[in-house]
Scaffold this motif. Structure first.
Motif, PDB file in Angstrom:
ATOM      1  N   UNK A 110     126.420  77.438  44.767  1.00  0.00           N
ATOM      2  CA  UNK A 110     125.264  77.299  45.640  1.00  0.00           C
ATOM      3  C   UNK A 110     125.135  78.271  46.706  1.00  0.00           C
ATOM      4  N   UNK A 111     126.288  78.617  47.243  1.00  0.00           N
ATOM      5  CA  UNK A 111     126.055  79.853  48.375  1.00  0.00           C
ATOM      6  C   UNK A 111     125.556  81.061  47.677  1.00  0.00           C
ATOM      7  N   UNK A 112     125.751  81.194  46.299  1.00  0.00           N
ATOM      8  CA  UNK A 112     125.422  82.525  45.729  1.00  0.00           C
ATOM      9  C   UNK A 112     124.187  82.333  45.260  1.00  0.00           C
ATOM     10  N   UNK A 113     123.458  81.303  45.267  1.00  0.00           N
ATOM     11  CA  UNK A 113     121.876  81.174  44.783  1.00  0.00           C
ATOM     12  C   UNK A 113     121.640  80.220  43.997  1.00  0.00           C
ATOM     13  N   UNK A 114     122.613  79.292  43.323  1.00  0.00           N
ATOM     14  CA  UNK A 114     122.492  78.412  42.155  1.00  0.00           C
ATOM     15  C   UNK A 114     121.792  77.052  43.062  1.00  0.00           C
ATOM     16  N   UNK A 115     120.679  76.882  42.438  1.00  0.00           N
ATOM     17  CA  UNK A 115     119.631  75.448  43.228  1.00  0.00           C
ATOM     18  C   UNK A 115     120.037  74.490  42.186  1.00  0.00           C
ATOM     19  N   UNK A 116     120.018  74.693  40.905  1.00  0.00           N
ATOM     20  CA  UNK A 116     119.973  73.710  40.203  1.00  0.00           C
ATOM     21  C   UNK A 116     120.818  73.865  38.470  1.00  0.00           C
ATOM     22  N   UNK A 117     121.511  73.000  38.117  1.00  0.00           N
ATOM     23  CA  UNK A 117     122.050  73.029  36.847  1.00  0.00           C
ATOM     24  C   UNK A 117     121.696  71.957  35.801  1.00  0.00           C
ATOM     25  N   UNK A 118     121.310  71.935  34.639  1.00  0.00           N
ATOM     26  CA  UNK A 118     120.958  70.742  34.127  1.00  0.00           C
ATOM     27  C   UNK A 118     122.042  69.902  33.379  1.00  0.00           C
ATOM     28  N   UNK A 119     122.791  70.754  32.750  1.00  0.00           N
ATOM     29  CA  UNK A 119     124.081  70.118  32.203  1.00  0.00           C
ATOM     30  C   UNK A 119     125.480  70.749  32.509  1.00  0.00           C
ATOM     31  N   UNK A 120     126.178  70.192  32.900  1.00  0.00           N
ATOM     32  CA  UNK A 120     127.691  70.905  33.197  1.00  0.00           C
ATOM     33  C   UNK A 120     128.874  70.212  31.897  1.00  0.00           C
ATOM     34  N   UNK A 121     129.299  71.091  30.939  1.00  0.00           N
ATOM     35  CA  UNK A 121     130.203  70.596  29.915  1.00  0.00           C
ATOM     36  C   UNK A 121     131.632  71.059  30.427  1.00  0.00           C
ATOM     37  N   UNK A 122     132.337  69.949  30.340  1.00  0.00           N
ATOM     38  CA  UNK A 122     133.836  70.276  30.760  1.00  0.00           C
ATOM     39  C   UNK A 122     134.826  69.213  30.328  1.00  0.00           C
ATOM     40  N   UNK A 123     136.021  69.718  30.225  1.00  0.00           N
ATOM     41  CA  UNK A 123     137.108  68.719  29.936  1.00  0.00           C
ATOM     42  C   UNK A 123     137.186  67.853  30.820  1.00  0.00           C
ATOM     43  N   UNK A 124     137.939  66.709  30.819  1.00  0.00           N
ATOM     44  CA  UNK A 124     138.328  65.743  31.956  1.00  0.00           C
ATOM     45  C   UNK A 124     138.899  66.131  33.018  1.00  0.00           C
ATOM     46  N   UNK A 125     138.815  67.327  33.520  1.00  0.00           N
ATOM     47  CA  UNK A 125     139.536  68.062  34.707  1.00  0.00           C
ATOM     48  C   UNK A 125     139.406  66.996  35.878  1.00  0.00           C
ATOM     49  N   UNK A 126     140.681  66.708  36.630  1.00  0.00           N
ATOM     50  CA  UNK A 126     140.511  65.612  37.564  1.00  0.00           C
ATOM     51  C   UNK A 126     139.494  66.102  38.736  1.00  0.00           C
ATOM     52  N   UNK A 132     130.527  67.115  40.788  1.00  0.00           N
ATOM     53  CA  UNK A 132     129.049  67.265  40.338  1.00  0.00           C
ATOM     54  C   UNK A 132     128.138  66.400  40.813  1.00  0.00           C
ATOM     55  N   UNK A 133     128.556  65.049  41.229  1.00  0.00           N
ATOM     56  CA  UNK A 133     127.508  64.210  41.511  1.00  0.00           C
ATOM     57  C   UNK A 133     127.204  64.621  43.131  1.00  0.00           C
ATOM     58  N   UNK A 134     128.292  65.332  43.759  1.00  0.00           N
ATOM     59  CA  UNK A 134     128.048  65.341  45.247  1.00  0.00           C
ATOM     60  C   UNK A 134     127.302  66.945  45.429  1.00  0.00           C
ATOM     61  N   UNK A 135     127.624  67.808  44.550  1.00  0.00           N
ATOM     62  CA  UNK A 135     126.980  69.186  44.698  1.00  0.00           C
ATOM     63  C   UNK A 135     125.869  69.275  44.037  1.00  0.00           C
ATOM     64  N   UNK A 136     125.707  68.645  42.989  1.00  0.00           N
ATOM     65  CA  UNK A 136     124.425  68.874  42.180  1.00  0.00           C
ATOM     66  C   UNK A 136     124.107  67.272  41.573  1.00  0.00           C
ATOM     67  N   UNK A 137     123.399  66.631  42.403  1.00  0.00           N
ATOM     68  CA  UNK A 137     123.062  64.972  42.202  1.00  0.00           C
ATOM     69  C   UNK A 137     122.367  64.904  40.775  1.00  0.00           C
ATOM     70  N   UNK A 138     121.512  65.802  40.588  1.00  0.00           N
ATOM     71  CA  UNK A 138     120.449  65.854  39.131  1.00  0.00           C
ATOM     72  C   UNK A 138     121.078  66.335  38.084  1.00  0.00           C
TER      73      UNK A 138
END
Length: 291
Positions: A110-126, A132-138
């Motif tokens: 976010x500090x580098x300019x990212x305002x929105x991400x539609x989908x984040x695909x990841x393994x079940x990292x702790x 994601x819910x806190x930084x990019x709620x949508x």
């Protein structure tokens, strides 16, 4: 040579073999240290305001720390930008996997300019889901189907792995979420006697598996397959094959950066069917992508 995973000693010996003059290991290390400011600039460069899809993955390495060998993870964030091209956004080396850690990583984006991400695909990292819910709620969190399948088949004998994998495909290839749930129940019923806990993670992670079912097969392939990041990871894994232990986390970061630079030189085209994928994403996430 450093990007290919060779140690400073191997580089020194190779230079002597080819060119006939000696170079110390410390000299090689000092030369490669020249790229540290370049790495810092790269890690802090401005990013696009919107990324349709991000993939997060980890490769583990052995690193010497004050005489003790530790396992550290290199977390790679790969983005698909609005032009449909792949881009490594950042690499983080560490072992502190938690929601606090992931929140700091996402806040850095976010500090580098990212305002929105539609989908984040990841393994079940702790902690990733909470971060994601806190930084990019949508943003939607999509559990990586490839890893979900691998984790299911991990303890299945070779003789039954192929048929079990074919049954799992009926779940994530289902036309709707309702049909997928029916397939999940059927697969569980079929295999639960032999492998009682094999399907537990599917039920536990169902809310993070289901986002794919609202998309067409073309979009699903982009989201749930990790071809984009797997090809990059194969480059990173070569570093492990070349050297069993890195002398420091800085040495590891230098090797990862150089390997990334080599791999991404070939990334000149858009991913397959991007026009169709982008059009569907524009409709599904109305007003969030430039048209």
């Amino acid at each position: 040579m450093y990007a290919k995973g060779m140690t400073t000693r191997q580089i020194s010996e190779t230079i002597e073999d080819i060119y006939g003059f000696e170079t110390s290991e410390s000299f090689i290390s000092n030369v490669t240290d020249k790229i540290l400011p370049q790495i810092d600039d790269w890690q802090n460069r401005p990013l696009d305001s919107v990324y349709p899809i991000l993939y997060i993955d980890a490769i583990h390495y052995s690193v010497r720390d004050n005489g003790v060998i530790r396992k550290l993870a290199a977390y790679v964030i790969l983005g698909i930008n609005t032009d449909g091209k792949k881009e490594v956004l950042t690499i983080s080396v560490g072992d502190n996997e938690s929601s606090k850690y992931w929140l700091s990583v996402l806040n850095e984006l976010k500090n580098r300019g990212v305002e929105d991400i539609l989908i984040i695909c990841a393994d079940g990292v702790s902690g990733i889901k909470e971060a994601i819910a806190a930084a990019f709620p949508k943003t939607e969190y999509q559990r990586c189907i490839v890893y979900q399948v691998r984790n299911t088949l991990k303890y299945v004998p070779d003789k039954e792995r192929k048929i079990f994998a074919a049954d799992l495909k009926t779940i994530y290839h289902a036309p709707t979420e309702e049909k997928a749930r029916e397939a999940l129940d059927a697969v569980t019923e079929k295999w639960t006697t032999k492998y009682p806990n094999s399907m537990k993670r599917w039920y536990d992670n169902w809310d993070a598996i289901t986002p794919i079912f609202k998309f067409s097969p073309t979009v699903r392939k982009v989201i749930y397959t990790t071809n984009a990041i797997e090809s990059l990871n194969s480059t990173y894994r070569k570093l492990n094959r070349q050297r069993s232990v890195f002398p420091s986390d800085t040495a590891l970061m230098k090797a990862l950066y150089l390997a990334t630079f080599e791999a991404t030189k070939k990334w000149t085209t858009t991913i397959r069917n991007w026009g169709q994928v982008y059009g569907e994403l524009c409709i599904m996430y109305e007003g969030r992508l430039p048209e």
